[in-house]
Write a protein that holds these residues in place. Structure first.
Motif, PDB file in Angstrom:
ATOM      1  N   LEU A 212       0.812  -1.222   0.000  1.00 44.56           N
ATOM      2  CA  LEU A 212       0.000   0.000   0.000  1.00 44.56           C
ATOM      3  C   LEU A 212       0.845   1.272   0.000  1.00 44.56           C
ATOM      4  O   LEU A 212       0.390   2.320  -0.478  1.00 44.56           O
ATOM      5  N   PHE A 213       2.055   1.186   0.564  1.00 41.58           N
ATOM      6  CA  PHE A 213       2.903   2.371   0.733  1.00 41.58           C
ATOM      7  C   PHE A 213       4.277   2.108   0.122  1.00 41.58           C
ATOM      8  O   PHE A 213       5.208   1.695   0.834  1.00 41.58           O
ATOM      9  N   PRO A 214       4.418   2.297  -1.183  1.00 44.69           N
ATOM     10  CA  PRO A 214       5.719   2.033  -1.823  1.00 44.69           C
ATOM     11  C   PRO A 214       6.832   2.934  -1.323  1.00 44.69           C
ATOM     12  O   PRO A 214       8.015   2.571  -1.427  1.00 44.69           O
ATOM     13  N   ASP A 215       6.490   4.095  -0.769  1.00 45.64           N
ATOM     14  CA  ASP A 215       7.498   4.997  -0.230  1.00 45.64           C
ATOM     15  C   ASP A 215       7.911   4.509   1.162  1.00 45.64           C
ATOM     16  O   ASP A 215       7.147   4.602   2.129  1.00 45.64           O
ATOM     17  N   ALA A 216       9.126   4.004   1.263  1.00 44.14           N
ATOM     18  CA  ALA A 216       9.610   3.443   2.526  1.00 44.14           C
ATOM     19  C   ALA A 216       9.743   4.495   3.611  1.00 44.14           C
ATOM     20  O   ALA A 216       9.911   4.164   4.793  1.00 44.14           O
ATOM     21  N   ALA A 217       9.678   5.772   3.224  1.00 49.11           N
ATOM     22  CA  ALA A 217       9.775   6.850   4.221  1.00 49.11           C
ATOM     23  C   ALA A 217       8.432   7.172   4.861  1.00 49.11           C
ATOM     24  O   ALA A 217       8.354   8.019   5.747  1.00 49.11           O
ATOM     25  N   SER A 218       7.376   6.491   4.437  1.00 54.17           N
ATOM     26  CA  SER A 218       6.055   6.749   5.012  1.00 54.17           C
ATOM     27  C   SER A 218       6.073   6.494   6.521  1.00 54.17           C
ATOM     28  O   SER A 218       6.661   5.508   6.986  1.00 54.17           O
ATOM     29  N   PRO A 219       5.451   7.371   7.292  1.00 54.74           N
ATOM     30  CA  PRO A 219       5.456   7.192   8.759  1.00 54.74           C
ATOM     31  C   PRO A 219       4.776   5.909   9.233  1.00 54.74           C
ATOM     32  O   PRO A 219       4.968   5.504  10.386  1.00 54.74           O
ATOM     33  N   ILE A 220       3.999   5.273   8.380  1.00 55.33           N
ATOM     34  CA  ILE A 220       3.328   4.046   8.805  1.00 55.33           C
ATOM     35  C   ILE A 220       4.324   2.962   9.197  1.00 55.33           C
ATOM     36  O   ILE A 220       4.068   2.166  10.100  1.00 55.33           O
ATOM     37  N   TYR A 221       5.501   2.936   8.543  1.00 55.74           N
ATOM     38  CA  TYR A 221       6.487   1.900   8.859  1.00 55.74           C
ATOM     39  C   TYR A 221       6.981   2.028  10.290  1.00 55.74           C
ATOM     40  O   TYR A 221       7.080   1.028  11.020  1.00 55.74           O
ATOM     41  N   GLU A 222       7.265   3.244  10.695  1.00 57.21           N
ATOM     42  CA  GLU A 222       7.717   3.463  12.074  1.00 57.21           C
ATOM     43  C   GLU A 222       6.603   3.136  13.066  1.00 57.21           C
ATOM     44  O   GLU A 222       6.857   2.528  14.119  1.00 57.21           O
ATOM     45  N   GLU A 223       5.374   3.521  12.759  1.00 60.87           N
ATOM     46  CA  GLU A 223       4.264   3.241  13.671  1.00 60.87           C
ATOM     47  C   GLU A 223       4.002   1.743  13.792  1.00 60.87           C
ATOM     48  O   GLU A 223       3.687   1.246  14.875  1.00 60.87           O
ATOM     49  N   LEU A 224       4.122   1.039  12.666  1.00 61.26           N
ATOM     50  CA  LEU A 224       3.914  -0.415  12.692  1.00 61.26           C
ATOM     51  C   LEU A 224       4.937  -1.083  13.604  1.00 61.26           C
ATOM     52  O   LEU A 224       4.582  -1.919  14.453  1.00 61.26           O
ATOM     53  N   GLU A 225       6.217  -0.714  13.454  1.00 59.77           N
ATOM     54  CA  GLU A 225       7.256  -1.313  14.286  1.00 59.77           C
ATOM     55  C   GLU A 225       7.060  -0.943  15.750  1.00 59.77           C
ATOM     56  O   GLU A 225       7.307  -1.764  16.651  1.00 59.77           O
ATOM     57  N   HIS A 226       6.622   0.281  15.998  1.00 61.50           N
ATOM     58  CA  HIS A 226       6.386   0.725  17.379  1.00 61.50           C
ATOM     59  C   HIS A 226       5.286  -0.112  18.035  1.00 61.50           C
ATOM     60  O   HIS A 226       5.431  -0.548  19.191  1.00 61.50           O
ATOM     61  N   LEU A 227       4.192  -0.367  17.308  1.00 58.76           N
ATOM     62  CA  LEU A 227       3.094  -1.158  17.866  1.00 58.76           C
ATOM     63  C   LEU A 227       3.531  -2.587  18.150  1.00 58.76           C
ATOM     64  O   LEU A 227       3.208  -3.154  19.207  1.00 58.76           O
TER      65      LEU A 227
ATOM     66  N   HIS B 244      -5.965   4.419   8.629  1.00 56.19           N
ATOM     67  CA  HIS B 244      -5.850   5.875   8.772  1.00 56.19           C
ATOM     68  C   HIS B 244      -4.839   6.445   7.779  1.00 56.19           C
ATOM     69  O   HIS B 244      -5.117   7.411   7.045  1.00 56.19           O
ATOM     70  N   HIS B 245      -3.654   5.846   7.720  1.00 63.81           N
ATOM     71  CA  HIS B 245      -2.616   6.351   6.818  1.00 63.81           C
ATOM     72  C   HIS B 245      -2.974   6.112   5.356  1.00 63.81           C
ATOM     73  O   HIS B 245      -2.696   6.968   4.501  1.00 63.81           O
ATOM     74  N   TYR B 246      -3.586   4.966   5.067  1.00 66.36           N
ATOM     75  CA  TYR B 246      -3.907   4.690   3.666  1.00 66.36           C
ATOM     76  C   TYR B 246      -4.982   5.643   3.141  1.00 66.36           C
ATOM     77  O   TYR B 246      -4.874   6.149   2.022  1.00 66.36           O
ATOM     78  N   LEU B 247      -6.009   5.909   3.928  1.00 65.05           N
ATOM     79  CA  LEU B 247      -7.037   6.845   3.480  1.00 65.05           C
ATOM     80  C   LEU B 247      -6.447   8.243   3.267  1.00 65.05           C
ATOM     81  O   LEU B 247      -6.816   8.943   2.315  1.00 65.05           O
ATOM     82  N   LYS B 248      -5.531   8.635   4.146  1.00 64.22           N
ATOM     83  CA  LYS B 248      -4.863   9.928   3.953  1.00 64.22           C
ATOM     84  C   LYS B 248      -4.100   9.949   2.636  1.00 64.22           C
ATOM     85  O   LYS B 248      -4.107  10.961   1.913  1.00 64.22           O
ATOM     86  N   SER B 249      -3.461   8.833   2.297  1.00 62.40           N
ATOM     87  CA  SER B 249      -2.703   8.772   1.041  1.00 62.40           C
ATOM     88  C   SER B 249      -3.613   8.853  -0.173  1.00 62.40           C
ATOM     89  O   SER B 249      -3.157   9.183  -1.277  1.00 62.40           O
ATOM     90  N   GLN B 250      -4.906   8.566   0.029  1.00 61.61           N
ATOM     91  CA  GLN B 250      -5.900   8.646  -1.042  1.00 61.61           C
ATOM     92  C   GLN B 250      -6.703   9.947  -0.974  1.00 61.61           C
ATOM     93  O   GLN B 250      -7.792  10.045  -1.529  1.00 61.61           O
ATOM     94  N   ASN B 251      -6.129  10.932  -0.260  1.00 57.49           N
ATOM     95  CA  ASN B 251      -6.756  12.257  -0.125  1.00 57.49           C
ATOM     96  C   ASN B 251      -8.105  12.212   0.592  1.00 57.49           C
ATOM     97  O   ASN B 251      -8.989  13.026   0.333  1.00 57.49           O
ATOM     98  N   LEU B 252      -8.247  11.250   1.475  1.00 59.67           N
ATOM     99  CA  LEU B 252      -9.433  11.166   2.328  1.00 59.67           C
ATOM    100  C   LEU B 252      -8.996  11.572   3.736  1.00 59.67           C
ATOM    101  O   LEU B 252      -8.515  10.745   4.526  1.00 59.67           O
ATOM    102  N   ASN B 253      -9.114  12.854   4.028  1.00 58.20           N
ATOM    103  CA  ASN B 253      -8.648  13.358   5.317  1.00 58.20           C
ATOM    104  C   ASN B 253      -9.422  12.724   6.458  1.00 58.20           C
ATOM    105  O   ASN B 253     -10.656  12.654   6.425  1.00 58.20           O
ATOM    106  N   ASN B 254      -8.682  12.256   7.450  1.00 61.55           N
ATOM    107  CA  ASN B 254      -9.337  11.577   8.571  1.00 61.55           C
ATOM    108  C   ASN B 254      -8.502  11.717   9.827  1.00 61.55           C
ATOM    109  O   ASN B 254      -7.298  11.949   9.781  1.00 61.55           O
ATOM    110  N   THR B 255      -9.180  11.575  10.949  1.00 61.09           N
ATOM    111  CA  THR B 255      -8.539  11.580  12.263  1.00 61.09           C
ATOM    112  C   THR B 255      -8.613  10.181  12.854  1.00 61.09           C
ATOM    113  O   THR B 255      -9.679   9.552  12.846  1.00 61.09           O
ATOM    114  N   TRP B 256      -7.484   9.693  13.364  1.00 62.93           N
ATOM    115  CA  TRP B 256      -7.455   8.409  14.063  1.00 62.93           C
ATOM    116  C   TRP B 256      -7.890   8.656  15.503  1.00 62.93           C
ATOM    117  O   TRP B 256      -7.328   9.515  16.198  1.00 62.93           O
TER     118      TRP B 256
END
Length: 419
Positions: free
Chosen positions: A78-93, A130-142
């Motif tokens: 879903l996130f080809p950009d390895a710099a996406s913050p989702i990677y850090e959040e996933l490892e943190h969880l 949350h991150h994927y919808l943001k990447s699709q220009n669907l603004n949302n709050t977690w």
């Protein structure tokens, strides 16, 4: 204002996430939508196994790593950009979960520790969404549902503090929903001292109904892999039909008897505020689905419900006297204390029988608790069949070839337990 609930099958892989985003874009609007999401795929089952290993001081690392890799592969798709913050959040969880598993305080008890660990499935799924919808220009709050759905400490089946929950939800969430979507977790609640609780297996439907009730939603939609509420599970019956519209009361009864499409507690909060519930297919989002509402009809087709892994327990008094109200009170109290739900019950002059879900440890505890007062026999590995709105043809079709241990019928419902 709408509530959408997406179950594990609708976020099981990258393609499913993309489809979910498509549904939100086309059917959800840009705000006034709260999305409740379950753990991805079979994650809850996987985390139950991980927790059980850790609790019994066995190596949980390989099983946990398997779950991490499952989530990571979907994130990478879903996130080809390895710099996406989702990677850090996933490892943190996953790091927090591993730390929790390595420092289990057994004094807290199995069920309390279960809630603190298995709950990570929903936290992971909602964070990725949350991150994927943001990447699709669907603004949302977690939003952390544990801070809003307030419960007691009945671990694994927590009871809601409705007044406090509604006050918190109405204080914060309407302002957010005026601006953008909300993504939150199903299945989870929280106590007033910050501990995580869960609402029972498949409890994400209930979570959606809680938020819908507190926000006075105009509708709630549960997105499933079926075209709506069917009169039978296609795994067991051919020629199923879809109910186009069905009442709250009928749905509650079907859920109570074990229909798997709707969690049993979901309907009450919606019915109390006359909020319609739609069951629709995420595979065919344009389909009509089923509308559950305050409605009346002449006659419904028979509905067939199958519950596997049942146990039939029979109690009789040791001195062969009649089963009295006092005896029944003793049995009911023991069943309640052990959280053994009665799916069917029947009494004769000298015996009382109940059909419950099979929980070996709880049933053995029940036997030990009552063995001084009653002779107790049980049969496990049974199947409980229920037909709502039965007729002669539907009864005969289901009974054919079955070995019946117990049966019961009312004016509208026919049930029997079978080997």
């Amino acid at each position: 204002m709408k509530v959408f609930k997406f179950g594990g099958a609708s976020v099981k892989d990258a393609a499913a996430f993309r489809n979910l985003a498509h549904i939100v874009q086309h059917y959800g609007g840009s705000n006034q939508l709260l999305i409740v999401v379950s753990a991805m795929g079979k994650t809850t089952n996987a985390l139950e196994q991980v927790f059980d290993l850790a609790y019994h001081q066995q190596d949980h690392s390989p099983a946990l790593e398997q779950s991490r890799q499952y989530h990571l592969q979907i994130v990478q798709a879903l996130f080809p950009d390895a710099a996406s913050p989702i990677y850090e959040e996933l490892e943190h969880l996953f790091s927090k979960l591993d730390n929790t598993l390595r420092h289990l305080n057994k004094a807290a008890g199995y069920d309390q520790l279960y809630d603190q660990t298995v709950s990570y499935g929903e936290l992971l799924a909602s964070t990725i969404l949350h991150h994927y919808l943001k990447s699709q220009n669907l603004n949302n709050t977690w939003v952390d549902s544990r801070k809003y759905i307030q419960t007691d400490t009945t671990w694994r089946e927590a009871k809601i503090d409705w007044d406090w929950t509604e006050r918190l939800v109405k204080r914060d969430l309407p302002a957010i929903l005026n601006e953008q979507l909300i993504v939150t977790q199903g299945f989870l609640g929280g106590t007033n001292n910050g501990l995580t609780t869960t609402l029972g297996r498949e409890g994400s439907d209930f979570s959606g109904a809680i938020f819908a009730y507190c926000l006075d939603a105009t509708e709630m939609v549960i997105w499933k892999d079926v075209e709506g509420l069917l009169n039978a599970d296609p795994k067991y019956f051919t020629d199923t039909i879809r109910f186009k519209e069905i009442s709250y009361q009928e749905t509650v009864e079907m859920a109570y008897y074990g229909a798997s499409v709707i969690h049993p507690k979901t309907i009450k909060p919606l019915a109390n505020k006359l909020i319609p519930l739609y069951v629709k297919s995420f595979l065919n989002p344009a389909g009509e689905g089923t509308k559950i509402c305050d409605c009346r009809y002449e006659k419904l087709a028979p509905a067939y419900i199958v519950k596997q892994n049942q146990c039939l327990i029979s109690f009789s008094v040791k001195d062969f006297t009649f089963i009295s109200e006092k005896n029944l009170g003793t049995i009911f109290n023991a069943l309640s204390e052990l959280r053994l739900k009665i799916n069917l019950m029947q009494n004769s002059a000298i015996s009382f029988s109940v059909c419950t879900d099979w929980h070996e440890q709880r049933i053995q505890t029940l036997r030990k608790t009552l063995q001084d007062e009653f002779v107790i026999h049980y049969n496990s590995g049974l199947t409980l069949y229920t037909i709502k709105n039965y007729d002669t043809e539907s009864m005969n079709n289901v009974l054919a070839g079955k070995s019946v241990l117990l049966e019961q019928r009312t004016r509208t419902t026919f049930q029997f337990a079978s080997k």
